[in-house]
Design a protein around this motif. Structure first.
Motif, PDB file in Angstrom:
ATOM      1  N   ASN A 150      12.502  17.364  -7.552  1.00 15.71           N
ATOM      2  CA  ASN A 150      11.771  17.253  -8.806  1.00 15.71           C
ATOM      3  C   ASN A 150      10.541  16.381  -8.593  1.00 15.71           C
ATOM      4  O   ASN A 150      10.642  15.219  -8.215  1.00 15.71           O
ATOM      5  CB  ASN A 150      12.670  16.647  -9.883  1.00 15.71           C
ATOM      6  N   ILE A 151       9.391  16.928  -8.859  1.00 21.20           N
ATOM      7  CA  ILE A 151       8.157  16.253  -8.475  1.00 21.20           C
ATOM      8  C   ILE A 151       7.941  14.941  -9.212  1.00 21.20           C
ATOM      9  O   ILE A 151       7.354  14.001  -8.669  1.00 21.20           O
ATOM     10  CB  ILE A 151       6.961  17.195  -8.701  1.00 21.20           C
ATOM     11  N   PHE A 152       8.425  14.833 -10.430  1.00 22.43           N
ATOM     12  CA  PHE A 152       8.215  13.608 -11.190  1.00 22.43           C
ATOM     13  C   PHE A 152       8.854  12.411 -10.501  1.00 22.43           C
ATOM     14  O   PHE A 152       8.366  11.282 -10.614  1.00 22.43           O
ATOM     15  CB  PHE A 152       8.771  13.760 -12.608  1.00 22.43           C
ATOM     16  N   PHE A 153       9.947  12.648  -9.788  1.00 22.86           N
ATOM     17  CA  PHE A 153      10.679  11.563  -9.146  1.00 22.86           C
ATOM     18  C   PHE A 153      10.374  11.448  -7.660  1.00 22.86           C
ATOM     19  O   PHE A 153      11.068  10.729  -6.942  1.00 22.86           O
ATOM     20  CB  PHE A 153      12.179  11.724  -9.382  1.00 22.86           C
ATOM     21  N   ARG A 154       9.340  12.126  -7.183  1.00 21.16           N
ATOM     22  CA  ARG A 154       8.951  11.953  -5.788  1.00 21.16           C
ATOM     23  C   ARG A 154       8.158  10.675  -5.589  1.00 21.16           C
ATOM     24  O   ARG A 154       8.135  10.109  -4.510  1.00 21.16           O
ATOM     25  CB  ARG A 154       8.101  13.135  -5.329  1.00 21.16           C
ATOM     26  N   ASN A 155       7.482  10.243  -6.633  1.00 24.35           N
ATOM     27  CA  ASN A 155       6.667   9.038  -6.552  1.00 24.35           C
ATOM     28  C   ASN A 155       6.928   8.162  -7.765  1.00 24.35           C
ATOM     29  O   ASN A 155       7.435   8.621  -8.796  1.00 24.35           O
ATOM     30  CB  ASN A 155       5.170   9.395  -6.517  1.00 24.35           C
ATOM     31  N   TYR A 156       6.586   6.898  -7.650  1.00 23.50           N
ATOM     32  CA  TYR A 156       6.533   6.048  -8.827  1.00 23.50           C
ATOM     33  C   TYR A 156       5.373   6.526  -9.702  1.00 23.50           C
ATOM     34  O   TYR A 156       4.327   6.937  -9.195  1.00 23.50           O
ATOM     35  CB  TYR A 156       6.326   4.594  -8.419  1.00 23.50           C
ATOM     36  N   GLN A 157       5.562   6.456 -11.019  1.00 21.82           N
ATOM     37  CA  GLN A 157       4.564   6.985 -11.934  1.00 21.82           C
ATOM     38  C   GLN A 157       3.982   5.861 -12.797  1.00 21.82           C
ATOM     39  O   GLN A 157       4.704   4.959 -13.226  1.00 21.82           O
ATOM     40  CB  GLN A 157       5.186   8.037 -12.856  1.00 21.82           C
ATOM     41  N   TYR A 176      13.099  -3.980   1.936  1.00 18.24           N
ATOM     42  CA  TYR A 176      11.834  -3.687   1.270  1.00 18.24           C
ATOM     43  C   TYR A 176      11.636  -4.491  -0.011  1.00 18.24           C
ATOM     44  O   TYR A 176      10.520  -4.611  -0.500  1.00 18.24           O
ATOM     45  CB  TYR A 176      11.744  -2.190   0.933  1.00 18.24           C
ATOM     46  N   GLY A 177      12.718  -5.021  -0.564  1.00 12.00           N
ATOM     47  CA  GLY A 177      12.596  -5.826  -1.773  1.00 12.00           C
ATOM     48  C   GLY A 177      12.035  -5.032  -2.943  1.00 12.00           C
ATOM     49  O   GLY A 177      12.519  -3.948  -3.276  1.00 12.00           O
ATOM     50  N   PHE A 178      10.997  -5.580  -3.571  1.00  9.46           N
ATOM     51  CA  PHE A 178      10.382  -4.915  -4.724  1.00  9.46           C
ATOM     52  C   PHE A 178       9.541  -3.708  -4.313  1.00  9.46           C
ATOM     53  O   PHE A 178       9.076  -2.967  -5.182  1.00  9.46           O
ATOM     54  CB  PHE A 178       9.490  -5.899  -5.483  1.00  9.46           C
ATOM     55  N   LEU A 179       9.344  -3.515  -3.028  1.00 12.60           N
ATOM     56  CA  LEU A 179       8.470  -2.457  -2.536  1.00 12.60           C
ATOM     57  C   LEU A 179       9.287  -1.312  -1.949  1.00 12.60           C
ATOM     58  O   LEU A 179       8.938  -0.728  -0.933  1.00 12.60           O
ATOM     59  CB  LEU A 179       7.507  -3.024  -1.489  1.00 12.60           C
ATOM     60  N   LEU A 180      10.361  -0.991  -2.607  1.00  9.01           N
ATOM     61  CA  LEU A 180      11.260   0.068  -2.162  1.00  9.01           C
ATOM     62  C   LEU A 180      10.497   1.391  -2.055  1.00  9.01           C
ATOM     63  O   LEU A 180       9.834   1.807  -3.005  1.00  9.01           O
ATOM     64  CB  LEU A 180      12.411   0.205  -3.156  1.00  9.01           C
ATOM     65  N   PRO A 181      10.548   2.063  -0.900  1.00  4.62           N
ATOM     66  CA  PRO A 181       9.829   3.337  -0.757  1.00  4.62           C
ATOM     67  C   PRO A 181      10.277   4.362  -1.780  1.00  4.62           C
ATOM     68  O   PRO A 181      11.438   4.380  -2.217  1.00  4.62           O
ATOM     69  CB  PRO A 181      10.185   3.780   0.674  1.00  4.62           C
ATOM     70  N   SER A 182       9.366   5.237  -2.141  1.00  6.03           N
ATOM     71  CA  SER A 182       9.638   6.203  -3.202  1.00  6.03           C
ATOM     72  C   SER A 182      10.750   7.186  -2.838  1.00  6.03           C
ATOM     73  O   SER A 182      11.345   7.796  -3.730  1.00  6.03           O
ATOM     74  CB  SER A 182       8.364   6.974  -3.551  1.00  6.03           C
ATOM     75  N   LYS A 183      11.048   7.340  -1.551  1.00  5.31           N
ATOM     76  CA  LYS A 183      12.131   8.246  -1.174  1.00  5.31           C
ATOM     77  C   LYS A 183      13.486   7.747  -1.692  1.00  5.31           C
ATOM     78  O   LYS A 183      14.466   8.505  -1.689  1.00  5.31           O
ATOM     79  CB  LYS A 183      12.186   8.406   0.345  1.00  5.31           C
ATOM     80  N   ASN A 184      13.541   6.484  -2.135  1.00  3.74           N
ATOM     81  CA  ASN A 184      14.782   5.928  -2.679  1.00  3.74           C
ATOM     82  C   ASN A 184      14.922   6.128  -4.185  1.00  3.74           C
ATOM     83  O   ASN A 184      15.939   5.732  -4.761  1.00  3.74           O
ATOM     84  CB  ASN A 184      14.857   4.424  -2.382  1.00  3.74           C
ATOM     85  N   ILE A 185      13.917   6.707  -4.832  1.00  6.05           N
ATOM     86  CA  ILE A 185      13.973   6.855  -6.287  1.00  6.05           C
ATOM     87  C   ILE A 185      15.163   7.710  -6.706  1.00  6.05           C
ATOM     88  O   ILE A 185      15.959   7.320  -7.573  1.00  6.05           O
ATOM     89  CB  ILE A 185      12.663   7.458  -6.823  1.00  6.05           C
ATOM     90  N   VAL A 186      15.301   8.875  -6.096  1.00  6.91           N
ATOM     91  CA  VAL A 186      16.389   9.776  -6.480  1.00  6.91           C
ATOM     92  C   VAL A 186      17.757   9.229  -6.078  1.00  6.91           C
ATOM     93  O   VAL A 186      18.685   9.214  -6.896  1.00  6.91           O
ATOM     94  CB  VAL A 186      16.148  11.184  -5.917  1.00  6.91           C
ATOM     95  N   PRO A 187      17.963   8.760  -4.840  1.00 10.10           N
ATOM     96  CA  PRO A 187      19.276   8.187  -4.513  1.00 10.10           C
ATOM     97  C   PRO A 187      19.672   7.023  -5.417  1.00 10.10           C
ATOM     98  O   PRO A 187      20.824   6.922  -5.842  1.00 10.10           O
ATOM     99  CB  PRO A 187      19.107   7.734  -3.057  1.00 10.10           C
ATOM    100  N   PHE A 200       0.826  -1.205   0.000  1.00  8.90           N
ATOM    101  CA  PHE A 200       0.000   0.000   0.000  1.00  8.90           C
ATOM    102  C   PHE A 200       0.862   1.258   0.000  1.00  8.90           C
ATOM    103  O   PHE A 200       0.570   2.233  -0.706  1.00  8.90           O
ATOM    104  CB  PHE A 200      -0.916  -0.012   1.227  1.00  8.90           C
ATOM    105  N   GLU A 201       1.935   1.249   0.744  1.00  7.17           N
ATOM    106  CA  GLU A 201       2.782   2.431   0.839  1.00  7.17           C
ATOM    107  C   GLU A 201       3.619   2.664  -0.407  1.00  7.17           C
ATOM    108  O   GLU A 201       4.188   3.749  -0.577  1.00  7.17           O
ATOM    109  CB  GLU A 201       3.688   2.313   2.068  1.00  7.17           C
ATOM    110  N   SER A 202       3.706   1.678  -1.289  1.00  2.80           N
ATOM    111  CA  SER A 202       4.451   1.890  -2.529  1.00  2.80           C
ATOM    112  C   SER A 202       3.648   2.688  -3.546  1.00  2.80           C
ATOM    113  O   SER A 202       4.211   3.253  -4.481  1.00  2.80           O
ATOM    114  CB  SER A 202       4.866   0.542  -3.141  1.00  2.80           C
ATOM    115  N   TYR A 203       2.332   2.732  -3.385  1.00  9.10           N
ATOM    116  CA  TYR A 203       1.497   3.556  -4.253  1.00  9.10           C
ATOM    117  C   TYR A 203       1.473   4.985  -3.735  1.00  9.10           C
ATOM    118  O   TYR A 203       1.504   5.204  -2.524  1.00  9.10           O
ATOM    119  CB  TYR A 203       0.062   3.027  -4.293  1.00  9.10           C
TER     120      TYR A 203
END
Length: 630
Positions: free
Chosen positions: A252-259, A549-560, A216-219
């Motif tokens: 950058n807002i596009f990379f704050r969440n999975y799209q 977290y495996g495949f459910l990596l939190p979105s805060k890890n997108i940029v790093p 749920f938190e990955s969405y």
């Protein structure tokens, strides 16, 4: 200056989400918006949106697209975007007319609720916050599931675990030489343990106690519970002339969440429109369900009439072949965006784009990716039909033609298995499309693919050929290892994260001499590109994390994660140009010393993981180099 509030009614069909909408890519910061008389019924946002309409081909819409909606009043200045002929000119003229900085606007899409949202400038009220608990649908599907990590020490344990996985049709998330992560229902745990030897009865630990909550938190789900005003970070300006060319900013807002795919594709079209000098959008082919497999080709072709042009050197970067690995898709997008926006600002990056074409394919498996957003977050395969009507999908990571094999007793032979490789080579539609496109590029389009990088998650590994067997060493093993170690070093310099380096066959922990493995290594894309297409450097990079977290990596890890991969790809390009060093600008002596020590550790770890005896064994075909694990 007088300001006016307007109301915008927003409907939703799925859930509250923050998404970057293609209809709301441009808005000003610290500026109030007025609707014109003809567009008043649509509200301020609609006028701003329609003023920058992007049509389905990704180019600014014609004036005819805006019939019935006159130009919006921006900060007291009436602006007709179609006057400028292009979005770039629109940016320029907008600033010249006193419109202020260009910034992102976050538009909420709401499900099942009609909610009036007041907009003044770029401010949206009320501010939305995340729901706290999963809905009943997620609880029903995943509420009883757990992810267990089994520690394995012997080949016998690997074989026993593989047998049990095949019997119970379990979902193996990830594995390496030391551990195996398995997702299963809590009710199935006793059955699994009953099939395992005594050494594995207590050799497991839970990684995720509440899988439904993690899913749920990955969405990017939100509600109307938090009325707090937006922060200054929310209003970060956006323009094509970014301040930094070395990666994309955290805000950058596009990379704050999975799209979702419905946002990614228009975003790619916008990049093509904003940067036509060095960005082209192409279609790799059609998926099983008829969706385009979109890609961006990034590169500049300097003209020199005195020097004949040879085949264009091309580097292909793919992601999303496994649908649930969202971080791979976001990372490909991040790398592409970082390369695109760095052109002309960094001499180093400009040279890379002039030397190579970079082809970025963020979603090789678009059908599966859409399915993870709309139905099953943990779906892995594509969505094509199989011989069993109720078991869909082929594992694209094992559907390529080189050394494709199907163990009659293994999981790859069962359409219900997560690693089902199809009933023949290239049965996976999207794998066939990528291979056909790559062959056509080299044979008919004057391209020479010099590197192939396939992004996956998780386990933080850099894998090189061969995947199908550890018994045969690739002819250019030393070159593959040298560059792989360099990629790991580049990542460490960027983030201090350790990525291990090994052959792909070791990454899938196949046991020598055993017919049962946790996952077949045959039919791998890196093997096919390396052996069949002659691509000298082919890698699979498994991104963050190592299992928390495996495949459910939190979105805060997108940029790093994106920054790590961007550094690795930049190093790859420099390596291919003959520069094999890693620059460490603005690094203190202490940090440099720690980095050098850590890099030495990476090399030692790599040597240990490949501590093998190389034996020349004579057979009917002469001498062959074979790799043997001690």
């Amino acid at each position: 200056m007088e300001t006016t509030d307007s109301e915008v009614s927003l409907d939703q069909e799925i859930r509250w989400r923050w998404l970057l909408r293609p209809e709301a890519w441009l808005i000003t910061r610290n500026t109030s918006f007025r609707s014109s008389e003809k567009g008043k019924e649509s509200g301020v946002v609609n006028n701003v949106v329609r003023g920058l309409a992007v049509d389905k081909e990704g180019t600014p819409g014609s004036q005819g697209d805006r019939q019935g909606v006159s130009p919006c009043g921006v900060g007291g200045v009436r602006v007709a975007w179609h006057e400028f002929g292009s979005i770039e000119n629109g940016f320029r003229n907008f600033r010249d007319r006193g419109g202020g900085d260009v910034g992102w606007f976050r538009m909420p899409i709401v499900t099942g609720i009609n909610q009036s949202t007041h907009v003044q400038g770029a401010e949206v009220k009320p501010r939305l916050s995340r729901l706290s608990t999963p809905p009943s649908t997620l609880l029903a599907r995943y509420g009883g599931d757990v992810v267990l990590r089994f520690s394995v020490k012997t080949e016998e344990e690997v074989a026993a675990l593989a047998d049990a996985v095949n019997v119970l049709f379990l979902d193996v998330w990830e594995s390496n030489a030391d551990w195996v992560d398995i997702r299963l229902s809590k009710d199935v745990v006793p059955s699994l343990l009953g099939l395992l030897p005594s050494s594995l009865q207590h050799a497991h630990t839970p990684l995720m106690h509440d899988l439904a909550q993690a899913i749920f938190e990955s969405y990017p789900s939100i509600t109307l519970e938090d009325p707090s005003p937006p922060t200054l970070e929310d209003h970060r300006p956006f323009s094509p002339m970014l301040q930094s060319s070395e990666g994309t900013d955290q805000t950058n807002i596009f990379f704050r969440n999975y799209q979702p795919l419905s946002v990614i594709v228009p975003w790619m079209r916008l990049l093509r429109s904003l940067f036509p000098s060095h960005v082209r959008m192409l279609n790799i082919g059609l998926s099983f369900e008829g969706r385009d497999i979109p890609a961006l080709r990034v590169g500049v072709h300097p003209t020199n009439a005195e020097k004949p042009s040879g085949p264009r050197k091309t580097i292909v970067v793919t992601g999303g072949s496994h649908a649930r690995e969202w971080i791979s898709t976001s990372t490909v997008n991040y790398i592409a965006y970082s390369f695109i926006t760095a052109y002309g600002k960094s001499k180093e990056m400009t040279k890379l784009l002039e030397t190579f074409d970079w082809v970025f394919v963020p979603t090789l498996n678009p059908d599966g990716y859409v399915y993870t957003w709309e139905n099953d977050r943990l779906w892995r395969k594509n969505r094509q039909h199989t011989s069993l009507r109720f078991c869909k999908g082929v594992d694209l990571d094992h559907a390529f033609g080189f050394q494709w094999d199907q163990d009659e007793d293994g999981a790859a032979n069962n359409p219900c298995s997560e690693s089902f490789a199809g009933e023949g080579p290239f049965q996976g539609v999207e794998a066939r499309r990528l291979a056909s496109w790559a062959k056509n590029e080299t044979e008919n389009n004057n391209a020479s693919i010099v590197a192939f990088v396939d992004l996956h998650s998780y386990s933080q590994q850099i894998l090189y050929p061969y995947s199908y067997s550890c018994s045969v060493a690739p002819p250019t093993l030393e070159n593959l290892e040298e560059l792989a170690i360099g990629l790991a070093k580049a990542i460490w310099v960027t983030s201090s994260e350790t990525y291990s380096v090994t052959s792909a066959c070791e990454g899938s922990i196949q046991s020598e001499g055993k017919s049962q493995t946790l996952e077949s290594g045959g039919g791998s894309p890196i093997d096919w590109f390396y052996h069949e297409l002659g691509v000298k450097y082919a890698y699979q990079i498994k991104l963050r994390d190592t299992g928390s977290y495996g495949f459910l990596l939190p979105s805060k890890n997108i940029v790093p994660t994106g920054k790590e991969a961007f550094s690795a790809l930049k190093y790859l390009g420099k390596f291919l140009m003959g520069d094999k060093g890693i620059e460490e600008e603005d690094v203190s002596d202490g940090e440099r010393a720690r980095t050098e020590a850590r890099q030495q550790g990476i090399m030692m770890q790599t040597a240990e993981s490949h501590d093998e005896l190389y034996e020349e064994e004579e057979d009917g075909n002469g001498f062959e180099l074979r790799r043997r694990r001690k």
